[in-house]
Design a protein around this motif. Structure first.
Motif, mmCIF file in Angstrom:
data_model
loop_
_atom_site.group_PDB
_atom_site.id
_atom_site.type_symbol
_atom_site.label_atom_id
_atom_site.label_comp_id
_atom_site.label_asym_id
_atom_site.label_seq_id
_atom_site.Cartn_x
_atom_site.Cartn_y
_atom_site.Cartn_z
ATOM 1 N N ARG A 135 35.243 34.328 39.990
ATOM 2 C CA ARG A 135 35.766 33.533 38.869
ATOM 3 C C ARG A 135 35.439 34.239 37.566
ATOM 4 O O ARG A 135 34.348 34.798 37.409
ATOM 5 C CB ARG A 135 35.164 32.123 38.833
ATOM 6 C CG ARG A 135 35.707 31.210 39.911
ATOM 7 C CD ARG A 135 35.198 29.782 39.756
ATOM 8 N NE ARG A 135 35.110 29.183 41.071
ATOM 9 C CZ ARG A 135 33.984 28.955 41.726
ATOM 10 N NH1 ARG A 135 32.824 29.226 41.144
ATOM 11 N NH2 ARG A 135 33.992 28.447 42.928
ATOM 12 N N ASP A 142 32.033 26.389 38.555
ATOM 13 C CA ASP A 142 32.886 25.382 39.177
ATOM 14 C C ASP A 142 32.420 23.957 38.841
ATOM 15 O O ASP A 142 32.389 23.073 39.703
ATOM 16 C CB ASP A 142 32.897 25.577 40.708
ATOM 17 C CG ASP A 142 34.104 24.920 41.358
ATOM 18 O OD1 ASP A 142 35.081 24.670 40.627
ATOM 19 O OD2 ASP A 142 34.061 24.648 42.571
ATOM 20 N N GLU A 185 41.403 36.710 39.769
ATOM 21 C CA GLU A 185 40.651 36.469 41.010
ATOM 22 C C GLU A 185 41.246 37.216 42.194
ATOM 23 O O GLU A 185 40.536 37.827 42.991
ATOM 24 C CB GLU A 185 40.602 34.967 41.314
ATOM 25 C CG GLU A 185 39.721 34.219 40.331
ATOM 26 C CD GLU A 185 39.801 32.714 40.499
ATOM 27 O OE1 GLU A 185 40.308 32.252 41.547
ATOM 28 O OE2 GLU A 185 39.348 32.007 39.577
ATOM 29 N N VAL A 232 32.752 29.033 35.409
ATOM 30 C CA VAL A 232 32.597 29.915 36.574
ATOM 31 C C VAL A 232 31.676 29.295 37.626
ATOM 32 O O VAL A 232 31.747 29.666 38.801
ATOM 33 C CB VAL A 232 32.113 31.343 36.212
ATOM 34 C CG1 VAL A 232 33.115 32.032 35.297
ATOM 35 C CG2 VAL A 232 30.723 31.348 35.619
ATOM 36 N N VAL A 238 31.285 35.595 34.308
ATOM 37 C CA VAL A 238 31.883 35.929 35.603
ATOM 38 C C VAL A 238 30.965 35.463 36.722
ATOM 39 O O VAL A 238 29.755 35.332 36.536
ATOM 40 C CB VAL A 238 32.188 37.443 35.762
ATOM 41 C CG1 VAL A 238 32.970 37.983 34.595
ATOM 42 C CG2 VAL A 238 30.908 38.234 35.944
ATOM 43 N N TRP A 239 31.563 35.217 37.854
ATOM 44 C CA TRP A 239 30.822 34.760 39.035
ATOM 45 C C TRP A 239 31.438 35.418 40.262
ATOM 46 O O TRP A 239 32.670 35.514 40.366
ATOM 47 C CB TRP A 239 30.924 33.238 39.126
ATOM 48 C CG TRP A 239 30.469 32.624 40.411
ATOM 49 C CD1 TRP A 239 29.225 32.158 40.693
ATOM 50 C CD2 TRP A 239 31.259 32.352 41.582
ATOM 51 N NE1 TRP A 239 29.182 31.625 41.944
ATOM 52 C CE2 TRP A 239 30.408 31.730 42.523
ATOM 53 C CE3 TRP A 239 32.595 32.583 41.925
ATOM 54 C CZ2 TRP A 239 30.855 31.340 43.786
ATOM 55 C CZ3 TRP A 239 33.039 32.192 43.195
ATOM 56 C CH2 TRP A 239 32.165 31.568 44.106
ATOM 57 N N ALA A 294 34.726 35.656 46.847
ATOM 58 C CA ALA A 294 35.285 34.742 45.852
ATOM 59 C C ALA A 294 34.872 35.233 44.477
ATOM 60 O O ALA A 294 33.835 35.884 44.335
ATOM 61 C CB ALA A 294 34.785 33.320 46.093
ATOM 62 N N ASN A 331 37.769 22.717 34.455
ATOM 63 C CA ASN A 331 38.972 23.509 34.224
ATOM 64 C C ASN A 331 40.161 22.665 33.760
ATOM 65 O O ASN A 331 41.074 23.154 33.109
ATOM 66 C CB ASN A 331 39.318 24.228 35.532
ATOM 67 C CG ASN A 331 40.408 25.256 35.339
ATOM 68 O OD1 ASN A 331 40.583 25.766 34.237
ATOM 69 N ND2 ASN A 331 41.127 25.543 36.403
ATOM 70 N N THR A 370 42.421 32.647 36.350
ATOM 71 C CA THR A 370 42.586 32.726 37.805
ATOM 72 C C THR A 370 43.384 33.963 38.236
ATOM 73 O O THR A 370 43.235 34.428 39.367
ATOM 74 C CB THR A 370 43.277 31.461 38.339
ATOM 75 O OG1 THR A 370 44.415 31.202 37.520
ATOM 76 C CG2 THR A 370 42.358 30.270 38.290
ATOM 77 N N ALA A 415 35.731 33.475 33.343
ATOM 78 C CA ALA A 415 36.079 32.494 32.301
ATOM 79 C C ALA A 415 35.761 33.091 30.937
ATOM 80 O O ALA A 415 34.870 33.930 30.804
ATOM 81 C CB ALA A 415 35.307 31.198 32.512
ATOM 82 N N GLU A 456 25.584 34.644 45.845
ATOM 83 C CA GLU A 456 26.390 34.465 44.633
ATOM 84 C C GLU A 456 25.655 35.070 43.442
ATOM 85 O O GLU A 456 24.426 35.091 43.404
ATOM 86 C CB GLU A 456 26.623 32.968 44.368
ATOM 87 C CG GLU A 456 27.407 32.286 45.469
ATOM 88 C CD GLU A 456 27.499 30.777 45.247
ATOM 89 O OE1 GLU A 456 27.470 30.343 44.089
ATOM 90 O OE2 GLU A 456 27.585 30.044 46.245
ATOM 91 N N LEU A 494 39.580 29.400 32.398
ATOM 92 C CA LEU A 494 39.286 30.081 33.652
ATOM 93 C C LEU A 494 40.504 30.981 33.906
ATOM 94 O O LEU A 494 41.639 30.507 33.875
ATOM 95 C CB LEU A 494 39.151 29.027 34.749
ATOM 96 C CG LEU A 494 38.491 29.392 36.061
ATOM 97 C CD1 LEU A 494 37.059 29.854 35.827
ATOM 98 C CD2 LEU A 494 38.489 28.174 36.988
#
Lengths: 209, 298
Positions: free
Chosen positions: B224, B143, B241, B141, B211-212, B222, B160, B238, B226, B189, B236
């Motif tokens: 994410r 990235d 999202e 999450v 989670v993010w 945004a 990922n 997606t 995972a 964030e 992840l």
């Protein structure tokens, strides 16, 4: 104190022989033949320290403030070396795969599992085992506290518990209750003496002050 | 030590301990016969003892802990960079991680035991590619990217795309994982993680979730999500999202995202839990974590 095979006080080295090792591992003659044949198998960069399979390597270890020079096989764990080469059986072999904590030792004051540590890796490092917490015949504060608080039943996990507790108290002389619980989470007790262990560590923290 | 039932002796090892990156890469490039790159050995030794891995005598063991450049955590051009051989306990006490990515420290604090964390490394956790690898969901999450080197060059891939299956990664032969890096999270964030196990500590996860979110109380920009231990690799998710992005983070949106996430996993029944239980946990935990992140953003 350096290793000296002639001196009576030194427990290591002098007694170490190929034969002794094979007896300890229970490996038969086939094992000897195989290890001999493997020696020249690898190609390696010149500068890289490399210890061939089946050959003994010399390492220096300080165990409980005493310097030892030992011959070890690259596959020996620190647990094996402590128990079998140095005869220091205070460190217990439990699961031998990092799931129980019985073999906990301090490496440069940090608690780690001796069963997951190759002896070669700790070359030159300072190891403390249960035996190192004694002063002569006198128990250390954590050991005393474990006795007083009745913090064991069968006792097999106890050396690991005590060394883990010692490691905690060296890093944090006044641990909170939660810190104790977290720090001791890597040592299992089949008899379930956890509450007493917890009390013993609180008591030991007081004794050390 | 053969008296311990069910525990296999280690084979004869050829132990290598290179001291520099160049020595390491040269050694791995030229090595003959079977080899394993090791760091903490906290998976290597149990895998042999338990019979998961069997090696012939003479297996080459390349211990990368002598290479100083592979350990440590630093901040560099807006990114947080961790050496692959950084010990888990170093992540736990790192001021950079504690300040910028507490979600990772939180995950690491619950991994294995203190003794293992004092030995095991983050790169090892990723390279073993366990579906339940507990560093993976927070890093996914965040990235994160992973970098590896061979004697001939360097390559980077998003985490990922790193895992291929249980125990399998895209790491090419004769390469060494060198770094894990992720953008330093900004003030808008938030990231959270949790896990369930049969005990709080010293167990493999039944499920782990991270989670993010980026955005504010009015709009999620945004997102994410995972999870670990719900698919052949840490994943992840997606699909969830799009449920969140551009929306106001109200209860209904978060619940729908959690439901979508839980319907996009493929857990199995195993000795730790059933697939149904994992699906149920996936939805509940995701919903709670999303709500907590929204709270952090407010």
């Amino acid at each position: 104190m350096k290793h000296d095979p002639k001196a009576s006080h030194c427990q290591c080295g002098g007694k170490m022989s190929r034969r002794g090792f094979i007896t300890a591992l229970g490996v038969g003659a086939a094992g000897v033949a195989a290890t001999g044949a493997m020696t020249a198998r690898t190609a390696t960069a010149k500068e890289t320290p490399m210890i061939p399979s089946g050959e003994m390597a010399r390492i220096d270890l300080t165990v409980n403030d005493r310097a030892h020079t030992l011959l070890v096989e690259p596959r020996w764990t620190l647990l094996h070396v402590l128990r079998e080469s140095l005869g220091m059986t205070g460190t217990k072999a439990g699961c031998e795969r990092g799931e129980c904590g019985a073999c906990t030792v301090l490496i440069d004051d940090i608690p780690r599992y001796a069963c997951l540590t190759l002896a070669m890796e700790v070359q030159g490092r300072r190891i403390v085992t249960l035996e190192g917490l004694m002063e002569g015949e006198k128990l250390g504060p954590v050991q005393e506290a474990f006795l007083e608080e009745d913090a064991f039943q069968c006792g097999y996990c106890t050396p690991g518990q005590i060394v883990a507790a010692e490691g905690l108290l060296r890093a944090d002389p006044n641990p909170s209750s939660e810190t104790i619980t977290r720090a001791m989470s890597g040592n299992l007790c089949r008899c379930g003496t956890y509450p007493h262990i917890h009390n013993a560590i609180q008591s030991a923290a007081g004794k050390r002050r | 030590m053969n008296q311990f039932i069910g525990s296999r002796a280690l084979p004869d090892l050829v132990y290598h301990r290179p001291g520099t990156m160049d020595d390491l890469l040269g050694l791995v490039k030229g090595i003959e016969g079977e080899y394993r790159v090791v760091a903490g050995c906290t998976d290597f030794i149990p895998a042999i003892r338990g019979g998961k891995w069997r090696f012939a005598d003479g297996i080459n063991v390349v211990d990368i802990r002598g290479v100083k450049a592979l350990s440590g955590i630093r901040e560099e051009k807006g990114e947080i960079v961790m050496g692959a051989a950084t010990r888990l306990s170093d992540i736990l006490v790192s001021p950079v991680i504690r300040e910028k990515a507490p979600v990772l420290a939180d995950a690491v604090s619950q991994m294995a035991s203190p003794q293992v964390r004092n030995t095991a490394t983050v790169g090892g956790n990723l390279c073993m590619a366990s579906p339940a690898a507990d560093t993976a969901p927070p890093l996914l999450v965040l990235d994160a990217k992973v970098a590896w080197r061979t004697a001939d060059g360097e390559e980077t891939t998003p985490l990922n795309k790193f895992f291929l299956g249980p125990g399998a990664t895209v790491l090419p032969p004769r390469s060494v994982l060198t770094e894990i890096r992720f953008p330093a999270p900004g003030p808008d964030e938030a990231a959270r993680r949790t896990r369930m196990g049969q005990r709080t500590a010293f167990v493999c996860s039944i499920i782990s979730v991270a989670v993010w979110l980026r955005g504010g109380p009015e709009k999620i920009e945004a997102a994410r999500i995972a999870m670990g231990a719900v698919a052949p690799t840490p994943i992840l998710i997606t699909a969830a999202e799009s449920v969140l992005i551009g929306k106001k983070p109200n209860e209904a949106t978060l619940a729908e995202a959690a439901k979508t996430a839980a319907s996009n996993i493929a857990p199995i029944d195993d000795l730790r839990a059933t697939a149904d239980y994992r699906k149920s946990l996936a939805e509940t935990l995701t919903r709670r974590l999303l709500a907590a992140c929204v709270g952090d953003l407010a």
